[in-house]
Design a protein around this motif. Structure first.
Motif, short mmCIF file in Angstrom:
data_model
loop_
_atom_site.label_atom_id
_atom_site.label_comp_id
_atom_site.label_asym_id
_atom_site.label_seq_id
_atom_site.Cartn_x
_atom_site.Cartn_y
_atom_site.Cartn_z
N LYS A 76 -29.80 -47.64 70.73
CA LYS A 76 -31.18 -47.38 71.11
C LYS A 76 -31.28 -46.13 71.98
CE LYS A 76 -32.66 -52.17 70.77
NZ LYS A 76 -33.05 -53.36 71.52
N LEU A 77 -30.31 -45.91 72.85
CA LEU A 77 -30.31 -44.71 73.67
C LEU A 77 -30.10 -43.46 72.84
CD1 LEU A 77 -28.24 -45.86 76.77
CD2 LEU A 77 -30.68 -45.36 76.68
N ALA A 78 -29.29 -43.57 71.81
CA ALA A 78 -28.94 -42.40 71.01
C ALA A 78 -30.05 -41.96 70.07
CB ALA A 78 -27.68 -42.69 70.20
N SER A 79 -30.92 -42.87 69.67
CA SER A 79 -31.93 -42.50 68.68
C SER A 79 -32.91 -41.48 69.24
CB SER A 79 -32.67 -43.75 68.20
OG SER A 79 -33.38 -44.33 69.26
N GLY A 80 -33.11 -40.43 68.49
CA GLY A 80 -34.08 -39.42 68.86
C GLY A 80 -33.62 -38.46 69.94
N VAL A 81 -32.39 -38.57 70.38
CA VAL A 81 -31.90 -37.70 71.42
C VAL A 81 -30.95 -36.68 70.80
CG1 VAL A 81 -30.64 -37.57 73.60
CG2 VAL A 81 -32.12 -39.52 73.13
N GLY A 82 -31.31 -35.41 70.85
CA GLY A 82 -30.45 -34.36 70.30
C GLY A 82 -29.52 -33.80 71.35
N GLY A 83 -28.73 -32.85 70.93
CA GLY A 83 -27.86 -32.16 71.85
C GLY A 83 -26.53 -32.83 72.12
N LYS A 84 -26.17 -33.81 71.31
CA LYS A 84 -24.87 -34.47 71.48
C LYS A 84 -23.77 -33.59 70.88
CE LYS A 84 -26.72 -39.07 70.86
NZ LYS A 84 -27.99 -38.59 70.33
N ILE A 85 -22.61 -33.63 71.50
CA ILE A 85 -21.45 -32.93 70.96
C ILE A 85 -20.82 -33.84 69.92
CG2 ILE A 85 -19.21 -31.88 71.49
CD1 ILE A 85 -21.72 -30.51 72.75
N LEU A 86 -20.79 -33.38 68.66
CA LEU A 86 -20.29 -34.19 67.56
C LEU A 86 -18.81 -33.97 67.28
CD1 LEU A 86 -23.34 -33.83 65.15
CD2 LEU A 86 -22.89 -35.61 66.84
N GLN A 87 -18.34 -32.75 67.51
CA GLN A 87 -16.91 -32.44 67.32
C GLN A 87 -16.56 -31.18 68.09
OE1 GLN A 87 -15.65 -31.01 63.38
NE2 GLN A 87 -17.79 -30.87 62.75
N VAL A 88 -15.30 -31.08 68.45
CA VAL A 88 -14.80 -29.93 69.20
C VAL A 88 -13.50 -29.46 68.56
CG1 VAL A 88 -14.00 -29.10 71.45
CG2 VAL A 88 -15.81 -30.82 71.34
N ILE A 89 -13.41 -28.16 68.30
CA ILE A 89 -12.20 -27.55 67.73
C ILE A 89 -11.79 -26.41 68.66
CG2 ILE A 89 -11.16 -26.44 65.71
CD1 ILE A 89 -12.28 -29.18 65.02
N GLN A 90 -10.50 -26.33 68.97
CA GLN A 90 -10.00 -25.29 69.88
C GLN A 90 -8.78 -24.61 69.28
OE1 GLN A 90 -9.46 -25.98 74.23
NE2 GLN A 90 -7.29 -25.71 73.79
N ASP A 91 -8.67 -23.32 69.54
CA ASP A 91 -7.45 -22.58 69.21
C ASP A 91 -7.08 -21.75 70.43
OD1 ASP A 91 -5.27 -21.67 67.74
OD2 ASP A 91 -6.39 -20.02 66.84
N THR A 92 -5.81 -21.79 70.77
CA THR A 92 -5.30 -21.05 71.91
C THR A 92 -4.25 -20.07 71.44
OG1 THR A 92 -5.67 -22.97 73.32
CG2 THR A 92 -4.20 -21.28 74.17
N LYS A 93 -4.36 -18.83 71.88
CA LYS A 93 -3.38 -17.79 71.55
C LYS A 93 -2.51 -17.58 72.78
CE LYS A 93 -2.98 -12.90 70.21
NZ LYS A 93 -2.04 -13.06 69.11
N THR A 94 -1.22 -17.88 72.67
CA THR A 94 -0.31 -17.70 73.79
C THR A 94 0.64 -16.52 73.57
OG1 THR A 94 1.26 -19.27 72.85
CG2 THR A 94 -0.37 -20.14 74.40
N ASP A 95 0.74 -16.05 72.33
CA ASP A 95 1.62 -14.90 72.08
C ASP A 95 0.87 -13.61 72.39
OD1 ASP A 95 -0.15 -15.02 69.92
OD2 ASP A 95 1.33 -14.35 68.46
N THR A 96 1.56 -12.48 72.29
CA THR A 96 0.96 -11.19 72.62
C THR A 96 0.69 -10.40 71.35
OG1 THR A 96 3.08 -10.06 72.86
CG2 THR A 96 2.17 -11.15 74.82
N GLN A 97 -0.13 -9.38 71.50
CA GLN A 97 -0.47 -8.50 70.38
C GLN A 97 -0.81 -7.13 70.93
OE1 GLN A 97 -3.73 -9.98 68.02
NE2 GLN A 97 -3.48 -8.44 66.43
N SER A 98 -0.30 -6.10 70.29
CA SER A 98 -0.63 -4.71 70.64
C SER A 98 -1.40 -4.11 69.48
CB SER A 98 0.64 -3.89 70.87
OG SER A 98 1.40 -4.47 71.90
N ILE A 99 -2.53 -3.48 69.78
CA ILE A 99 -3.40 -2.95 68.73
C ILE A 99 -3.77 -1.52 69.05
CG2 ILE A 99 -5.62 -3.22 67.55
CD1 ILE A 99 -5.32 -6.27 68.55
N GLN A 100 -3.65 -0.68 68.05
CA GLN A 100 -4.09 0.70 68.15
C GLN A 100 -4.73 1.02 66.80
OE1 GLN A 100 -1.00 3.49 69.11
NE2 GLN A 100 -2.43 5.11 69.61
N SER A 101 -6.03 0.79 66.72
CA SER A 101 -6.73 0.94 65.44
C SER A 101 -8.17 1.37 65.70
CB SER A 101 -6.73 -0.38 64.68
OG SER A 101 -7.52 -0.27 63.50
N GLN A 102 -8.58 2.43 65.04
CA GLN A 102 -9.96 2.88 65.19
C GLN A 102 -10.94 2.04 64.37
OE1 GLN A 102 -9.12 7.16 64.47
NE2 GLN A 102 -9.96 7.47 66.53
#
Length: 170
Positions: free
Chosen positions: A13-39
């Motif tokens: 009953k509390l959930a009905s009609g109430v938007g803005g709930k977080i339905l799923q969460v996906i995360q990616d973490t980059k721990t390695d390094t990268q060097s870039i030299q590109s125009q």
């Protein structure tokens, strides 16, 4: 004081009609390094998330934090399925980007982070990623998760970057 009847309030009953709930969460973490030299813009490798919304009315909230060191300038842009999103306005020869890194010392790193609420109107898989370019000259460089000087003889550290996608119900 008034009292509620037994079973008058339930999670359904509390959930009905109430938007803005977080339905799923996906995360990616980059721990390695990268060097870039590109125009031209290239992917920040190993930093992307794929999320499939459950409804076309859902919004996708993107949180990001990218750690980098740049020599001269670096431009970063957010993409959804290969298309640029969340960019500054165009103007003359200005490059549209999500954020910019400016001239820095080779022994300084900065962490640029932010939040963007996307309205993709889709139930297909969506891949969000960052690209980076060093467009001002061939001598510009950007170093992800590290300083320019990255040797064992220096007292310098490495850091991490993250991108998070949340599906938010309408």
């Amino acid at each position: 004081t008034d009292m509620l009847a037994a079973n008058a309030v339930s999670s359904a009953k509390l959930a009905s009609g109430v938007g803005g709930k977080i339905l799923q969460v996906i995360q990616d973490t980059k721990t390695d390094t990268q060097s870039i030299q590109s125009q031209s813009f290239v992917d920040v490798s190993g930093l992307s998330v794929t999320i499939t919304p459950s409804a076309t009315t859902s919004k996708i909230r993107i949180f990001y934090a990218i750690s980098f060191c740049t020599i001269n300038y670096a431009q970063f842009r957010l993409q959804r399925n290969g298309s640029d999103i969340f960019l500054g306005d165009a103007g003359n020869n200005r490059i549209q980007s999500t954020f910019t890194g400016a001239v820095m010392n080779q022994y300084e790193m900065q962490l640029s982070g932010g939040v963007y609420l996307d309205s993709p109107s889709s139930t297909s898989a969506l891949t969000y990623k960052f690209q980076v370019a060093t467009p001002d000259s061939s001598s510009s460089q950007v170093f992800i998760n590290r300083y320019k000087t990255d040797t064992d003889s220096n007292f310098v550290g490495r850091s991490t970057s993250v991108i998070i996608a949340e599906e938010v119900s309408a």
